[in-house]
Design a protein around this motif. Sequence first.
Motif, PDB file in Angstrom:
ATOM      1  N   PHE A 110      38.667  42.041  35.707  1.00  0.00           N
ATOM      2  CA  PHE A 110      39.726  41.171  35.191  1.00  0.00           C
ATOM      3  C   PHE A 110      40.504  40.723  36.416  1.00  0.00           C
ATOM      4  CE2 PHE A 110      44.248  40.735  34.167  1.00  0.00           C
ATOM      5  CZ  PHE A 110      44.177  39.686  33.282  1.00  0.00           C
ATOM      6  N   ASN A 111      40.474  39.443  36.695  1.00  0.00           N
ATOM      7  CA  ASN A 111      41.118  38.960  37.914  1.00  0.00           C
ATOM      8  C   ASN A 111      41.844  37.642  37.643  1.00  0.00           C
ATOM      9  OD1 ASN A 111      41.825  37.790  40.313  1.00  0.00           O
ATOM     10  ND2 ASN A 111      39.955  38.395  41.401  1.00  0.00           N
ATOM     11  N   PRO A 112      43.164  37.701  37.436  1.00  0.00           N
ATOM     12  CA  PRO A 112      43.892  36.466  37.125  1.00  0.00           C
ATOM     13  C   PRO A 112      44.217  35.624  38.349  1.00  0.00           C
ATOM     14  CG  PRO A 112      45.330  38.379  36.862  1.00  0.00           C
ATOM     15  CD  PRO A 112      44.020  38.900  37.368  1.00  0.00           C
ATOM     16  N   SER A 240      37.573  39.065  23.049  1.00  0.00           N
ATOM     17  CA  SER A 240      37.289  38.043  24.037  1.00  0.00           C
ATOM     18  C   SER A 240      35.931  37.460  23.693  1.00  0.00           C
ATOM     19  CB  SER A 240      37.248  38.729  25.402  1.00  0.00           C
ATOM     20  OG  SER A 240      37.118  37.787  26.399  1.00  0.00           O
ATOM     21  N   PRO A 260      34.167  37.556  38.865  1.00  0.00           N
ATOM     22  CA  PRO A 260      34.857  37.273  40.132  1.00  0.00           C
ATOM     23  C   PRO A 260      34.019  37.631  41.366  1.00  0.00           C
ATOM     24  CG  PRO A 260      36.281  38.513  38.641  1.00  0.00           C
ATOM     25  CD  PRO A 260      34.905  38.524  38.040  1.00  0.00           C
TER      26      PRO A 260
HETATM   27  P1  AMP Z   1      39.901  35.737  27.042  1.00  0.00           P
HETATM   28  O1  AMP Z   1      39.575  34.875  25.860  1.00  0.00           O
HETATM   29  O2  AMP Z   1      41.113  36.585  26.866  1.00  0.00           O
HETATM   30  O3  AMP Z   1      38.734  36.514  27.539  1.00  0.00           O
HETATM   31  O4  AMP Z   1      40.310  34.750  28.229  1.00  0.00           O
HETATM   32  C1  AMP Z   1      39.400  33.851  28.789  1.00  0.00           C
HETATM   33  C2  AMP Z   1      40.100  33.055  29.867  1.00  0.00           C
HETATM   34  O5  AMP Z   1      40.448  33.942  30.944  1.00  0.00           O
HETATM   35  C3  AMP Z   1      39.261  31.982  30.505  1.00  0.00           C
HETATM   36  O6  AMP Z   1      39.311  30.777  29.775  1.00  0.00           O
HETATM   37  C4  AMP Z   1      39.891  31.866  31.877  1.00  0.00           C
HETATM   38  O7  AMP Z   1      41.064  31.096  31.792  1.00  0.00           O
HETATM   39  C5  AMP Z   1      40.264  33.296  32.190  1.00  0.00           C
HETATM   40  N1  AMP Z   1      39.219  34.084  32.907  1.00  0.00           N
HETATM   41  C6  AMP Z   1      37.899  33.808  33.055  1.00  0.00           C
HETATM   42  N2  AMP Z   1      37.283  34.786  33.736  1.00  0.00           N
HETATM   43  C7  AMP Z   1      38.238  35.713  34.018  1.00  0.00           C
HETATM   44  C8  AMP Z   1      38.213  36.967  34.702  1.00  0.00           C
HETATM   45  N3  AMP Z   1      37.091  37.496  35.210  1.00  0.00           N
HETATM   46  N4  AMP Z   1      39.397  37.634  34.809  1.00  0.00           N
HETATM   47  C9  AMP Z   1      40.545  37.125  34.309  1.00  0.00           C
HETATM   48  N5  AMP Z   1      40.623  35.959  33.645  1.00  0.00           N
HETATM   49  C10 AMP Z   1      39.482  35.259  33.496  1.00  0.00           C
END
Ligand code: AMP
Length: 363
Positions: A110-112, A240, A260
Amino acid sequence: MKKYMVLLMFAVLSACTQAEPEYRETRYIFGTLVEFIIRGEDEAKAKRAIAAVDRDFQRMHKDWHAWKPGGELVALNKALAHGEGMRVSPFVLPLLKQGKVLEAKSGGLFNPAIGALIGAWGFHSDELPTGALPNFDDVHALAARHPSMADVSISGDMVTSRNSTVQFDFGGFAKGVALDMAVEKLKSLGITHAIVNAGGDLNTLGSAGERLWNVGIRDPRDWGVIASVQLQGGENLYTSGNYERFREADGIRYAHIIDPRTGMPVDHTVSASVIHENGALADAAATALIVAGPKNWVEVAEAMGVQYAMLVDKQGTVYASPEMLARVKFETDKKLTIVQSRPLSDKIIELSHSRQNKMTSMH
Ligand code: AMP
Ligand code: MG
């Protein structure tokens, strides 16, 4: 149109005993429909509380947005790209601080800080991306510069980065942070029993009458419900889905969750669901578990302090902890192959900044 159908399918499956007053309202926030159910309060009080939460949500939508001009995060990203620092409001600070902790706990899955990669794949747009794919060498080169929250320094309200490829995109856990704040706001306004449901990602507070909250777990492949589960007040459910946003080229699907380590979209896993009492952690963990996939999810769940987790891979195989399997009731006619993991420990992860986050108020 699809969003409306989704809401109906993901609506809380059963709420409360009819003896208790129950107020339901649906609002369009964050580009999604958010359903509020408030139990045991008169309608006027419930309406006022929801309106207050909605005002907070509108501000989050603007200031936490990764790419729509006009918000604080976009300004911060611009400054960092120019090698400059920026002072941020107490409203954005908790995202950065929690993001740092959660990235570290997830082992970097998880990498914001990988907003530049997400943008390179075309996902910084309301529409699904079309046209040419990014150059894979460019993508790998960007990933090789390892943008990470660990590069980010926060001193008071001043934010700097030693790595100019750091670009924040909090899409992976903003909903969790927002719903945690929403529940705190409802509590502060005297609400004791509620559910806030943003398209199947939801936080609970108190109880659903004499019963537990009975909610559906999203199956992103067919916009339905794969299973139902009963939640205690304070437990939150996040799924997710790696099938919701994607682009296609030459018959290959490139979805919006990015590994990432390589910069490439994840293709092995289509969904991950997590139950946890911290919504931000549950949301971040669900995203991290998609990246981890069937081979590594158990270690990542343990490292993040997650006991209740379930994944579906692209073949439709379900992977889940025994604790999760003991709680879910599958709601699908499809024949499922289920792989049960070893038990996950109930380790408490200290999110050192969560208290501060909860106390942040927005007016
Ligand atoms: P979620 O539906 O909570 O999984 O969020 C998906 C969104 O997180 C994507 O549309 C991206 O904006 C962002 N994202 C994508 N890959 C990552 C990752 N490896 N770590 C953190 N955010 C991410
Ligand atoms: Mg997430």
